[in-house]
Every structure is written in C-alpha cells, then in structure tokens.
Design an enzyme around this catalytic site. Sequence first.
Site, PDB file in Angstrom:
ATOM      1  N   HIS A  52     -64.744  -6.282   3.897  1.00 45.25           N
ATOM      2  CA  HIS A  52     -65.583  -5.477   3.002  1.00 45.25           C
ATOM      3  C   HIS A  52     -64.917  -5.323   1.629  1.00 45.25           C
ATOM      4  O   HIS A  52     -65.525  -5.569   0.583  1.00 45.25           O
ATOM      5  CB  HIS A  52     -65.808  -4.110   3.659  1.00 45.25           C
ATOM      6  CG  HIS A  52     -66.653  -3.161   2.871  1.00 45.25           C
ATOM      7  ND1 HIS A  52     -67.873  -2.718   3.319  1.00 45.25           N
ATOM      8  CD2 HIS A  52     -66.457  -2.543   1.670  1.00 45.25           C
ATOM      9  CE1 HIS A  52     -68.395  -1.881   2.424  1.00 45.25           C
ATOM     10  NE2 HIS A  52     -67.534  -1.750   1.423  1.00 45.25           N
ATOM     11  N   GLU A  53     -63.657  -4.931   1.635  1.00 43.83           N
ATOM     12  CA  GLU A  53     -62.957  -4.696   0.368  1.00 43.83           C
ATOM     13  C   GLU A  53     -62.698  -5.995  -0.380  1.00 43.83           C
ATOM     14  O   GLU A  53     -62.702  -6.026  -1.614  1.00 43.83           O
ATOM     15  CB  GLU A  53     -61.648  -3.943   0.613  1.00 43.83           C
ATOM     16  CG  GLU A  53     -61.802  -2.593   1.310  1.00 43.83           C
ATOM     17  CD  GLU A  53     -62.790  -1.664   0.632  1.00 43.83           C
ATOM     18  OE1 GLU A  53     -63.018  -1.796  -0.592  1.00 43.83           O
ATOM     19  OE2 GLU A  53     -63.355  -0.796   1.329  1.00 43.83           O
TER      20      GLU A  53
ATOM     21  N   HIS B  82     -65.677  -6.789  -2.390  1.00 39.38           N
ATOM     22  CA  HIS B  82     -65.654  -6.035  -3.640  1.00 39.38           C
ATOM     23  C   HIS B  82     -64.751  -6.710  -4.669  1.00 39.38           C
ATOM     24  O   HIS B  82     -65.095  -6.780  -5.860  1.00 39.38           O
ATOM     25  CB  HIS B  82     -65.166  -4.609  -3.395  1.00 39.38           C
ATOM     26  CG  HIS B  82     -66.162  -3.737  -2.701  1.00 39.38           C
ATOM     27  ND1 HIS B  82     -67.495  -3.696  -3.048  1.00 39.38           N
ATOM     28  CD2 HIS B  82     -66.020  -2.867  -1.670  1.00 39.38           C
ATOM     29  CE1 HIS B  82     -68.124  -2.845  -2.263  1.00 39.38           C
ATOM     30  NE2 HIS B  82     -67.255  -2.329  -1.416  1.00 39.38           N
TER      31      HIS B  82
END
Length: 234
Positions: A134-135, A138
């Site tokens: 997820h990160e 980003h």
Amino acid sequence: MEDTSKRQANGQNDISANPDLSGLEWWKRNLKYRLGLTTDEKEKQKFEHDYRIKQLPKQCTTCEEGLDWMLKYSPSVIFMMDHVKKQGGNINRSNIKCDVCDDLKGGGFNPDLGILLCSNWIRDKWHLEDILTHELVHAYDYLKFNVDYNNLKHHACTEIRASMLSGECRIWNEIKKTGFGGFGKKFQSCIKRRAILSVAANPRCSGAEEAEKVVESVFQSCFNDTRPFERVYR
C-alpha cells in the site's frame, strides 16, 4: 495512506518493569477488559496502553523480521520496489522503519523520510505485506503523478489505487469481516471506505461528507488505473 503530517510515532520507548503488567494483577485486569466488565474509560485507556507497551519487544522484532522476509520474497513488494526505483525513487531497507504509532493505522509514507510500518498495529506478516505494498503504491504515485496532498482529489486517487493494488481489500478478507451479503460490491466498498477515512483525516478536508464526495468524484477513473500492474486480482 493518510496525510503523513498527521501520523507521528509514539515516543514511548520505556518498557521497564511495571508490576501491573505481570502476574495476578495483569491477569485480573486482562480478564475484566475482555469480558467487558471495565466501564471506566480511563481504566480502558490505561489497559490498552499497557498492553501495547507489554507487547512492544515482540511486536518490533516480528515487524523487522517480516519486513526482511518481504523484501526478499514477496512478489508484490519486490515488484513495487522495482517500479519505485524506475521512477527515480530511493525506497530501501534503510528508510523503511518499524516503529510504534499512536493511532490506529498500519503505516505511512513521507516523501522526505520514507515508509513507516506501525509494529503495534500489524497483525502478522501477511498484513505487513499488504501495508508495505500500500505504502509503496503511494511512493510510486508521488513520483509518477506528482501527487499533491493539499489537493483532496489527488489524495483520494492515490488512496483508491493503494487500497485496490495492495491486496488489503481482496474479497475473501471482506467476507471474513462482513459475511457473504453484497458479494459483488465488497471489493469496491472496501476501497471507498478506506479512501474516505483517509481523506477525512486530511487537514484540508472539512470531514466525512466532503471526503465521500471527493472520493466518489474520482473513483471510477482512479479505480480503472492499475499501473504499474497489468491487472488486479481480487
């Protein structure tokens, strides 16, 4: 990923012996809490704080070991690390940190600092894999699309993509949480829910109502963009 200016590591590192954290007294407090017999809010908060502190050594070690494993063997993590690098990013073992966080979040990305994994809220190494992926989405989006977190539409779009591409909203996970009802909509509902919560926490956002409107306004176009993956497996 939430606005990283709102995400700070808890500075509590003192895990020296506390008589309330062991023996009969700890067992009694634990039992009261688990059975719902604790009604005093301060007592609940103290228990939750003490429980996290008691678990810190194990949690931090587990997070570090899980991180090392994922960087070597996880297909999604290795894939995203490679694509972040191709965009000119410098995410590596030295700037992916396991630490204690003071809110109910799994991790965070900061363009200047790297990635934070919240060891006190990570359930197991597969949960860590989802959070790290997820990160990394980003990080990729920040480099690829010049994401501006002061722009709520930018924030919403990267949150939609991160929840979609990380695997954290895979349908089986949602079935375990909510049952089989509304089966066909679970994947998108999970993504929207997570994106709304994150955008609502942005200081530029007035609250959940505005966050929902922003997420809805960009949802379809961002949901359809699976880069750098060719497709998404639900």
